[in-house]
Design a protein around this motif. Structure first.
Motif, PDB file in Angstrom:
ATOM      1  N   ILE A 155      -7.141  16.877  10.210  1.00 51.12           N
ATOM      2  CA  ILE A 155      -6.337  15.552   9.580  1.00 51.12           C
ATOM      3  C   ILE A 155      -7.200  14.692   8.878  1.00 51.12           C
ATOM      4  O   ILE A 155      -8.066  14.334   9.766  1.00 51.12           O
ATOM      5  CB  ILE A 155      -5.340  14.870  10.941  1.00 51.12           C
ATOM      6  N   ARG A 156      -6.787  14.308   7.926  1.00 51.79           N
ATOM      7  CA  ARG A 156      -7.593  13.187   7.205  1.00 51.79           C
ATOM      8  C   ARG A 156      -6.791  12.150   6.599  1.00 51.79           C
ATOM      9  O   ARG A 156      -5.518  12.114   6.357  1.00 51.79           O
ATOM     10  CB  ARG A 156      -8.277  14.153   5.733  1.00 51.79           C
ATOM     11  N   VAL A 157      -7.437  11.068   6.909  1.00 50.62           N
ATOM     12  CA  VAL A 157      -6.837   9.630   6.262  1.00 50.62           C
ATOM     13  C   VAL A 157      -7.852   9.172   5.591  1.00 50.62           C
ATOM     14  O   VAL A 157      -8.915   8.776   5.852  1.00 50.62           O
ATOM     15  CB  VAL A 157      -6.633   8.920   7.662  1.00 50.62           C
ATOM     16  N   GLU A 158      -7.541   8.688   4.118  1.00 49.44           N
ATOM     17  CA  GLU A 158      -8.477   8.434   2.937  1.00 49.44           C
ATOM     18  C   GLU A 158      -7.812   7.345   2.301  1.00 49.44           C
ATOM     19  O   GLU A 158      -6.622   7.250   2.288  1.00 49.44           O
ATOM     20  CB  GLU A 158      -8.604   9.689   2.165  1.00 49.44           C
ATOM     21  N   ASP A 182      -5.039  -0.151  -2.667  1.00 49.61           N
ATOM     22  CA  ASP A 182      -3.442  -0.045  -2.787  1.00 49.61           C
ATOM     23  C   ASP A 182      -2.924   1.436  -2.403  1.00 49.61           C
ATOM     24  O   ASP A 182      -1.864   1.549  -2.513  1.00 49.61           O
ATOM     25  CB  ASP A 182      -2.866  -0.512  -4.065  1.00 49.61           C
ATOM     26  N   ARG A 183      -4.037   2.432  -2.039  1.00 48.47           N
ATOM     27  CA  ARG A 183      -3.600   3.870  -1.734  1.00 48.47           C
ATOM     28  C   ARG A 183      -4.243   4.205  -0.638  1.00 48.47           C
ATOM     29  O   ARG A 183      -5.189   4.009  -0.193  1.00 48.47           O
ATOM     30  CB  ARG A 183      -3.747   4.652  -2.964  1.00 48.47           C
ATOM     31  N   ILE A 184      -3.496   4.970   0.367  1.00 48.46           N
ATOM     32  CA  ILE A 184      -3.883   5.789   1.625  1.00 48.46           C
ATOM     33  C   ILE A 184      -3.257   7.164   1.489  1.00 48.46           C
ATOM     34  O   ILE A 184      -2.000   7.348   1.306  1.00 48.46           O
ATOM     35  CB  ILE A 184      -3.431   5.181   2.904  1.00 48.46           C
ATOM     36  N   ARG A 185      -4.257   8.263   1.833  1.00 44.96           N
ATOM     37  CA  ARG A 185      -3.868   9.428   1.660  1.00 44.96           C
ATOM     38  C   ARG A 185      -3.947  10.046   3.104  1.00 44.96           C
ATOM     39  O   ARG A 185      -4.951   9.820   3.732  1.00 44.96           O
ATOM     40  CB  ARG A 185      -4.411  10.299   0.859  1.00 44.96           C
ATOM     41  N   VAL A 188       0.692  -1.265  -0.211  1.00 44.79           N
ATOM     42  CA  VAL A 188      -0.134  -0.085   0.177  1.00 44.79           C
ATOM     43  C   VAL A 188       0.894   1.225  -0.108  1.00 44.79           C
ATOM     44  O   VAL A 188       1.933   1.458   0.625  1.00 44.79           O
ATOM     45  CB  VAL A 188      -1.145  -0.040   1.290  1.00 44.79           C
ATOM     46  N   VAL A 189       0.416   2.081  -0.888  1.00 46.09           N
ATOM     47  CA  VAL A 189       1.238   3.348  -1.105  1.00 46.09           C
ATOM     48  C   VAL A 189       0.541   4.416  -0.024  1.00 46.09           C
ATOM     49  O   VAL A 189      -0.631   4.561  -0.025  1.00 46.09           O
ATOM     50  CB  VAL A 189       1.227   3.888  -2.457  1.00 46.09           C
ATOM     51  N   LEU A 190       1.326   5.149   0.768  1.00 47.91           N
ATOM     52  CA  LEU A 190       1.099   6.326   1.515  1.00 47.91           C
ATOM     53  C   LEU A 190       1.428   7.761   0.968  1.00 47.91           C
ATOM     54  O   LEU A 190       2.672   8.011   0.766  1.00 47.91           O
ATOM     55  CB  LEU A 190       1.576   5.925   3.089  1.00 47.91           C
ATOM     56  N   GLU A 191       0.582   8.309   0.663  1.00 49.00           N
ATOM     57  CA  GLU A 191       0.636   9.603  -0.050  1.00 49.00           C
ATOM     58  C   GLU A 191       0.351  10.734   1.135  1.00 49.00           C
ATOM     59  O   GLU A 191      -0.377  10.522   2.018  1.00 49.00           O
ATOM     60  CB  GLU A 191      -0.546   9.997  -1.303  1.00 49.00           C
ATOM     61  N   LEU A 192       1.291  11.805   1.320  1.00 51.86           N
ATOM     62  CA  LEU A 192       1.276  12.854   2.315  1.00 51.86           C
ATOM     63  C   LEU A 192       0.967  14.219   1.683  1.00 51.86           C
ATOM     64  O   LEU A 192       1.391  14.531   0.660  1.00 51.86           O
ATOM     65  CB  LEU A 192       2.562  12.595   2.933  1.00 51.86           C
TER      66      LEU A 192
END
Length: 233
Positions: free
Chosen positions: A159-162, A144-147, A108-112
């Motif tokens: 603060i948002r976790v998407e 596969d992605r979390i922002r 999983v890719v974590l985008e900031l």
């Protein structure tokens, strides 16, 4: 209620025990992270099992954090609610460090998307715990992605976790809607609902003048999946 005069000692014992257990779980998580770092997903047969073990130890760590949050809410000596100024970027760095190996093991890719100049006045341990829990929960829903984003909005820190999964189920959305109570969520069987409850309690502990923090859930957002939103004054 004859033994009510023993409650302070009992509370301290329970909090100290939870803290010791949390430390032990952290050691176990660190060991699993090092093993996963040195393993190859292509050749290591136990890689998936170790990744699942790491995920479960993080869930245990979340539960113990929630117990300590309750203790801090009571305001007992030894585990006070401790609000201090800290750069939001530092908070996010802690979350990233905690979640890096687990994210990599799940592919999983974590985008900031974080404003580096933001300063928050928070209980650092509790907020890092809440955001880490939200990332762990997003791992359950995402493809596969979390922002992870942090911005100033209307004078508050948001603060948002998407994620880019199918979104939260209706019952959990109802539980995450302000004013809806725990509608549709059985806290005895739904760990996500219980985690949401504790996250909301931690948010409400953060107050400034007439305002207090809050948590809500949505579906949609930039990635089209579930959105966990923590607002702090």
């Amino acid at each position: 209620m004859e033994d009510s005069h023993h409650s302070p000692e009992l509370f301290l014992f329970l909090a100290s025990t939870a803290h010791d257990m949390k430390n032990s779980i952290s050691v176990l998580s660190g060991t699993l992270e090092r093993l996963l770092d040195g393993a190859s997903p292509e050749t290591e047969k136990a890689y998936a099992q170790m990744a699942q073990m790491l995920y479960q130890t993080r869930r245990l760590n979340d539960n113990l954090m929630q117990l300590l949050a309750l203790y801090k809410q009571v305001g007992k000596p030894g585990y006070p609610f401790d609000v201090q100024p800290i750069e939001v970027g530092q908070l996010v760095e802690q979350v990233v460090a905690l979640e890096r190996v687990l994210l990599e093991s799940r592919g999983v890719v974590l985008e900031l998307d974080v404003d580096p100049e933001l300063i928050a006045h928070v209980d650092e341990d509790l907020i890092v715990g809440v955001v880490s829990h939200a990332v762990n929960n997003a791992l359950h829903y995402t493809r596969d992605r979390i922002r992870l984003s942090a911005r100033s909005r209307n004078g508050d820190l948001e603060i948002r976790v998407e994620d880019n999964g199918a979104g939260f189920p209706p019952a959990l959305l109802a539980a995450g809607t302000p004013g809806s109570g725990d509608s549709g969520v059985n806290f005895l069987t739904n760990s996500a609902g219980l985690g949401l409850y504790f996250s909301g309690e931690v948010a409400r502990m953060h107050r400034h003048r007439e305002r207090s923090g809050a948590v809500r859930l949505e579906n949609g957002g930039p990635l089209g999946g579930g959105c966990f939103i923590l607002t702090l004054p």
